[in-house]
Design a protein around this motif. Structure first.
Motif, PDB file in Angstrom:
ATOM      1  N   GLN A 253      16.611  36.153  34.490  1.00  0.00           N
ATOM      2  CA  GLN A 253      17.947  36.388  35.058  1.00  0.00           C
ATOM      3  C   GLN A 253      18.453  37.779  34.711  1.00  0.00           C
ATOM      4  O   GLN A 253      19.049  38.459  35.547  1.00  0.00           O
ATOM      5  N   VAL A 254      18.206  38.216  33.482  1.00  0.00           N
ATOM      6  CA  VAL A 254      18.629  39.564  33.071  1.00  0.00           C
ATOM      7  C   VAL A 254      17.941  40.616  33.938  1.00  0.00           C
ATOM      8  O   VAL A 254      18.586  41.529  34.466  1.00  0.00           O
ATOM      9  N   VAL A 255      16.624  40.487  34.085  1.00  0.00           N
ATOM     10  CA  VAL A 255      15.869  41.457  34.889  1.00  0.00           C
ATOM     11  C   VAL A 255      16.426  41.515  36.313  1.00  0.00           C
ATOM     12  O   VAL A 255      16.666  42.592  36.869  1.00  0.00           O
ATOM     13  N   SER A 256      16.652  40.356  36.902  1.00  0.00           N
ATOM     14  CA  SER A 256      17.125  40.294  38.283  1.00  0.00           C
ATOM     15  C   SER A 256      18.543  40.845  38.425  1.00  0.00           C
ATOM     16  O   SER A 256      18.851  41.543  39.404  1.00  0.00           O
ATOM     17  N   ILE A 257      19.405  40.549  37.459  1.00  0.00           N
ATOM     18  CA  ILE A 257      20.774  41.071  37.501  1.00  0.00           C
ATOM     19  C   ILE A 257      20.777  42.595  37.426  1.00  0.00           C
ATOM     20  O   ILE A 257      21.520  43.280  38.149  1.00  0.00           O
ATOM     21  N   LEU A 258      19.929  43.148  36.562  1.00  0.00           N
ATOM     22  CA  LEU A 258      19.872  44.609  36.437  1.00  0.00           C
ATOM     23  C   LEU A 258      19.369  45.265  37.714  1.00  0.00           C
ATOM     24  O   LEU A 258      19.811  46.349  38.084  1.00  0.00           O
ATOM     25  N   PHE A 276      10.063  45.334  38.940  1.00  0.00           N
ATOM     26  CA  PHE A 276      10.127  44.407  37.813  1.00  0.00           C
ATOM     27  C   PHE A 276       9.509  45.036  36.572  1.00  0.00           C
ATOM     28  O   PHE A 276      10.104  45.032  35.486  1.00  0.00           O
ATOM     29  N   ILE A 277       8.328  45.600  36.735  1.00  0.00           N
ATOM     30  CA  ILE A 277       7.627  46.213  35.598  1.00  0.00           C
ATOM     31  C   ILE A 277       8.398  47.424  35.083  1.00  0.00           C
ATOM     32  O   ILE A 277       8.526  47.635  33.872  1.00  0.00           O
ATOM     33  N   ASN A 278       8.938  48.223  36.013  1.00  0.00           N
ATOM     34  CA  ASN A 278       9.655  49.444  35.623  1.00  0.00           C
ATOM     35  C   ASN A 278      10.922  49.159  34.818  1.00  0.00           C
ATOM     36  O   ASN A 278      11.286  49.929  33.932  1.00  0.00           O
ATOM     37  N   ILE A 279      11.588  48.042  35.118  1.00  0.00           N
ATOM     38  CA  ILE A 279      12.864  47.734  34.459  1.00  0.00           C
ATOM     39  C   ILE A 279      12.667  46.912  33.192  1.00  0.00           C
ATOM     40  O   ILE A 279      13.631  46.706  32.434  1.00  0.00           O
ATOM     41  N   TRP A 280      11.462  46.432  32.922  1.00  0.00           N
ATOM     42  CA  TRP A 280      11.245  45.477  31.828  1.00  0.00           C
ATOM     43  C   TRP A 280      11.729  46.010  30.472  1.00  0.00           C
ATOM     44  O   TRP A 280      12.458  45.323  29.754  1.00  0.00           O
ATOM     45  N   ASP A 281      11.323  47.220  30.118  1.00  0.00           N
ATOM     46  CA  ASP A 281      11.708  47.756  28.810  1.00  0.00           C
ATOM     47  C   ASP A 281      13.221  47.904  28.691  1.00  0.00           C
ATOM     48  O   ASP A 281      13.809  47.619  27.637  1.00  0.00           O
ATOM     49  N   GLU A 282      13.865  48.340  29.775  1.00  0.00           N
ATOM     50  CA  GLU A 282      15.320  48.457  29.771  1.00  0.00           C
ATOM     51  C   GLU A 282      15.977  47.084  29.607  1.00  0.00           C
ATOM     52  O   GLU A 282      16.920  46.914  28.831  1.00  0.00           O
ATOM     53  N   ALA A 283      15.460  46.088  30.320  1.00  0.00           N
ATOM     54  CA  ALA A 283      16.030  44.734  30.251  1.00  0.00           C
ATOM     55  C   ALA A 283      15.915  44.154  28.850  1.00  0.00           C
ATOM     56  O   ALA A 283      16.876  43.597  28.312  1.00  0.00           O
ATOM     57  N   THR A 284      14.752  44.286  28.236  1.00  0.00           N
ATOM     58  CA  THR A 284      14.567  43.726  26.893  1.00  0.00           C
ATOM     59  C   THR A 284      15.388  44.484  25.857  1.00  0.00           C
ATOM     60  O   THR A 284      15.880  43.893  24.899  1.00  0.00           O
ATOM     61  N   SER A 285      15.564  45.788  26.060  1.00  0.00           N
ATOM     62  CA  SER A 285      16.408  46.565  25.159  1.00  0.00           C
ATOM     63  C   SER A 285      17.855  46.074  25.239  1.00  0.00           C
ATOM     64  O   SER A 285      18.533  45.930  24.210  1.00  0.00           O
ATOM     65  N   CYS A 286      18.328  45.791  26.438  1.00  0.00           N
ATOM     66  CA  CYS A 286      19.697  45.289  26.625  1.00  0.00           C
ATOM     67  C   CYS A 286      19.865  43.912  26.005  1.00  0.00           C
ATOM     68  O   CYS A 286      20.919  43.599  25.436  1.00  0.00           O
ATOM     69  N   ILE A 287      18.836  43.073  26.131  1.00  0.00           N
ATOM     70  CA  ILE A 287      18.882  41.741  25.513  1.00  0.00           C
ATOM     71  C   ILE A 287      19.003  41.878  24.004  1.00  0.00           C
ATOM     72  O   ILE A 287      19.822  41.205  23.361  1.00  0.00           O
ATOM     73  N   LYS A 288      18.212  42.764  23.425  1.00  0.00           N
ATOM     74  CA  LYS A 288      18.247  42.942  21.965  1.00  0.00           C
ATOM     75  C   LYS A 288      19.581  43.528  21.502  1.00  0.00           C
ATOM     76  O   LYS A 288      20.086  43.163  20.435  1.00  0.00           O
ATOM     77  N   GLN A 289      20.171  44.396  22.315  1.00  0.00           N
ATOM     78  CA  GLN A 289      21.502  44.917  21.971  1.00  0.00           C
ATOM     79  C   GLN A 289      22.551  43.808  22.020  1.00  0.00           C
ATOM     80  O   GLN A 289      23.467  43.756  21.194  1.00  0.00           O
ATOM     81  N   LEU A 310      25.039  33.436  28.517  1.00  0.00           N
ATOM     82  CA  LEU A 310      25.935  34.497  28.039  1.00  0.00           C
ATOM     83  C   LEU A 310      25.178  35.791  27.748  1.00  0.00           C
ATOM     84  O   LEU A 310      25.760  36.882  27.767  1.00  0.00           O
ATOM     85  N   VAL A 311      23.893  35.667  27.480  1.00  0.00           N
ATOM     86  CA  VAL A 311      23.077  36.857  27.222  1.00  0.00           C
ATOM     87  C   VAL A 311      23.058  37.761  28.454  1.00  0.00           C
ATOM     88  O   VAL A 311      22.971  38.986  28.332  1.00  0.00           O
ATOM     89  N   VAL A 312      23.167  37.162  29.644  1.00  0.00           N
ATOM     90  CA  VAL A 312      23.033  37.943  30.883  1.00  0.00           C
ATOM     91  C   VAL A 312      24.182  38.929  31.082  1.00  0.00           C
ATOM     92  O   VAL A 312      23.940  40.141  31.219  1.00  0.00           O
ATOM     93  N   PRO A 313      25.448  38.489  31.120  1.00  0.00           N
ATOM     94  CA  PRO A 313      26.523  39.477  31.314  1.00  0.00           C
ATOM     95  C   PRO A 313      26.626  40.492  30.184  1.00  0.00           C
ATOM     96  O   PRO A 313      26.952  41.666  30.430  1.00  0.00           O
ATOM     97  N   LEU A 354      27.042  33.953  37.447  1.00  0.00           N
ATOM     98  CA  LEU A 354      26.605  35.174  36.761  1.00  0.00           C
ATOM     99  C   LEU A 354      26.787  36.387  37.663  1.00  0.00           C
ATOM    100  O   LEU A 354      27.206  37.465  37.210  1.00  0.00           O
ATOM    101  N   ALA A 355      26.485  36.224  38.951  1.00  0.00           N
ATOM    102  CA  ALA A 355      26.668  37.329  39.892  1.00  0.00           C
ATOM    103  C   ALA A 355      28.138  37.724  39.987  1.00  0.00           C
ATOM    104  O   ALA A 355      28.471  38.916  40.128  1.00  0.00           O
ATOM    105  N   GLN A 356      29.049  36.739  39.894  1.00  0.00           N
ATOM    106  CA  GLN A 356      30.481  37.030  39.905  1.00  0.00           C
ATOM    107  C   GLN A 356      30.911  37.703  38.596  1.00  0.00           C
ATOM    108  O   GLN A 356      31.742  38.617  38.596  1.00  0.00           O
ATOM    109  N   ASP A 357      30.322  37.241  37.505  1.00  0.00           N
ATOM    110  CA  ASP A 357      30.804  37.677  36.190  1.00  0.00           C
ATOM    111  C   ASP A 357      30.384  39.094  35.828  1.00  0.00           C
ATOM    112  O   ASP A 357      31.037  39.742  35.006  1.00  0.00           O
TER     113      ASP A 357
END
Length: 554
Positions: A253-258, A276-289, A310-313, A354-357
């Motif tokens: 969901q995080v990857v798709s939202i980004l 998907f592959i290009n955004i993976w590192d950015e998505a996981t970095s945001c999750i960890k933050q 809640l991790v997604v927004p 999630l798309a609204q939030d």
């Protein structure tokens, strides 16, 4: 356009397609489980001219993650752009057939090997008996031969058998070589259609998850991208932060939202592999933050996070802004967190919400205060009526978060209680302590409904040892007197649990006073995090009660 093609395939063509790598087993197929006797029965059916069912292939030029070859033997890889036939139905039969005719040795997951060359043709077997056998020990010499020798043996080998069997040898070999297999090709189908077909064909098995489909779809050998391995790496990193319970679906969901600001199943399946592959590192970095933010806020373990969603927004916020929020932005993010947690926001229709939030997150990021279309009820009455203690309820987890951010202290030592996901898994965990023990309440407060005994207001988070060995079923007045002798800071300790040891009726074992005082205190504390808006109505004013000052909890 997706289409079906029903084609007959001869033995030689079937074997050739397998040997040249054109037929593969997709990773989402289960392991080969047929034993050698089951495989013998299959070949026996072919020898007797019986139908053995249809093989269903998904014919595509897509490349899937870590596909398995037939029989787990290394076969050539098809060239880029070439079509591959992925087996959707018939894997067990196809593998059995190939293993038998090629005499493969196949190892199971436990390392036990089966030699499929140990399969024989019994020349003297009648048609109503088994012609293909696995144990020829009781047969006379020269009355049986290996199936592999039948299909690939030299003329000298075959001629060595008694002349009366030459005709049978020739006949059996001809039957297998001329047998026509029924194959249906599913052509031009996207991966979600192919996996849906697979799921329907395997109605007795487990449906494929969205993650399993995306693992297959996003695999890229050149870029060394394997989503399954990448997720395992992320989970290992999150384990160190006690956030290892974040599921794979949330990560998708995080990857798709980004990428698309949308995270429905349909949208996730449409994501382009390269993006998907290009955004993976950015998505996981945001999750960890996001995890770091929750932990620094005081929610030190993921098990009490009201919703994994809640991790997604919050990941989206860190996609927009790499710095930790401060000032008014931090307060508005806190407001969002508590509104979503206490307002049952993600109890249904998660993807659309999630798309609204994320639009609300954008408003917050730009310094504004978003309008919320759902109400959040923080009255004493609502907390009381919804307080049945169950760790599966988001509302209860939200109250546990409230407890956690005050850094609850150990009753006996005034040290921080260690919180761990493995300890907080179920409501019966010994780390969840009923301050007035349930068994004691049943004896001394018989008139109180059990609902109010097993209430979140009667729950404190303690160390496992303390609950099991020292408190047990004693009354609060009894065990608190013991801890008072050991812990000179007991008053401060209990404030970290929203309990006033002197004013809440503890020494008198007065549950009613304890319950109502803690209810007022918890309700008042929650209200601090909610920014009042006209759209949700004014927040109720609460009767004043001594407030637990933050500085006493440090």
């Amino acid at each position: 356009m997706t289409s079906l093609e029903n084609i007959p395939v001869k033995y030689s063509d079937l074997i050739s397609e397998i040997e040249t790598g054109q037929v593969k087993i997709p990773q989402f197929q289960r392991k080969f489980v047929w034993d050698i006797k089951s495989s013998a029965k299959l070949l026996d059916s072919i020898i007797k001219g019986y139908p053995i069912g249809t093989f269903i292939y998904w014919r595509t030029n897509e490349r899937l993650r870590a596909v398995r070859d037939i029989g787990n033997i290394r076969l050539p890889e098809p060239k880029d752009g070439e079509y591959v036939n992925f087996v959707l139905d018939g894997q067990q039969r196809l593998t059995s057939l190939f293993a038998t005719l090629k005499g493969l040795v196949i190892a199971d997951e436990e390392g036990k090997t089966t030699d499929y060359s140990e399969m024989y043709v019994d020349f003297n077997a009648a048609e109503d008996q088994e012609i293909i056998i696995t144990d020829p020990s009781k047969l006379p010499n020269n009355t049986f031969m290996k199936v592999t020798d039948l299909m690939e043996g030299s003329l000298t080998q075959l001629a060595a058998f008694p002349p009366e069997y030459h005709k049978s040898i020739e006949n059996y070999k001809k039957i297998i070589q001329s047998y026509t297999f029924s194959v249906i090709n599913l052509k031009n189908a996207p991966i979600d259609v192919a996996t849906e077909v697979f799921t329907r064909l395997n109605v007795g098995g487990k449906s494929l998850t969205l993650f399993e489909i995306m693992v297959a779809k996003t695999y890229d050998s050149k870029r060394k991208f394997d989503l399954s391995e990448k997720y395992d790496e992320l989970k290992e990193e999150l384990t160190a932060s006690h956030y290892d319970t974040i599921p794979s679906a949330t990560v998708l969901q995080v990857v798709s939202i980004l990428l698309e600001k949308d995270c429905t199943r349909k949208q996730i399946l449409k994501l382009e592999k390269e993006k998907f592959i290009n955004i993976w590192d950015e998505a996981t970095s945001c999750i960890k933050q996001s995890v770091d933010f929750f932990r620094s806020y005081g929610i030190s373990v993921s098990r009490i996070l009201p919703y994994n969603a809640l991790v997604v927004p919050f990941s989206y916020y860190f996609h927009l802004n790499k710095k930790n929020p401060t000032g008014e932005i931090k307060k508005r993010l806190e407001d969002f967190f508590w509104r979503a947690s206490l307002g049952f926001r993600y109890s249904s229709g998660v993807e659309s919400k999630l798309a609204q939030d994320i639009e609300k997150i954008e408003v917050i990021q730009n310094g504004g205060l978003p309008k919320y279309e759902w109400a959040v009820n923080v009255t004493e009455e609502f907390i009381e009526n919804n307080g049945w203690f169950s760790t599966s309820k988001a509302f209860i987890k939200a109250i546990l978060c409230l407890y956690a951010i005050k850094k609850p202290k150990c009753f006996d030592s005034n040290l921080n209680v260690i919180m761990d996901n493995s300890w907080l898994k179920i409501a019966s965990s010994k780390n969840y302590h009923h301050y007035f023990p349930k068994s004691w309440m049943q004896k001394n407060y018989k008139d109180w409904d059990y609902f109010y005994v097993n209430h979140i207001l009667n729950i404190t988070i303690v160390d496992d040892f303390l609950n099991k060995r020292r408190i047990r079923t004693k009354s609060p007045a009894t065990y608190m007197k013991t801890f008072e002798k050991e812990n000179e800071d007991l008053k401060a300790t209990m404030r970290s649990h929203y309990i006033d040891i002197e004013k809440d009726g503890i020494w008198e074992n007065d549950y009613e006073k304890f319950y109502h005082n803690r209810l007022k205190r918890v309700t008042k504390e929650i209200n601090k995090f909610i920014i009042s808006q006209d759209s949700t109505g004014p927040l109720e004013k609460y009767e004043d009660i001594e407030e637990i000052e933050p500085e006493t909890l440090e």
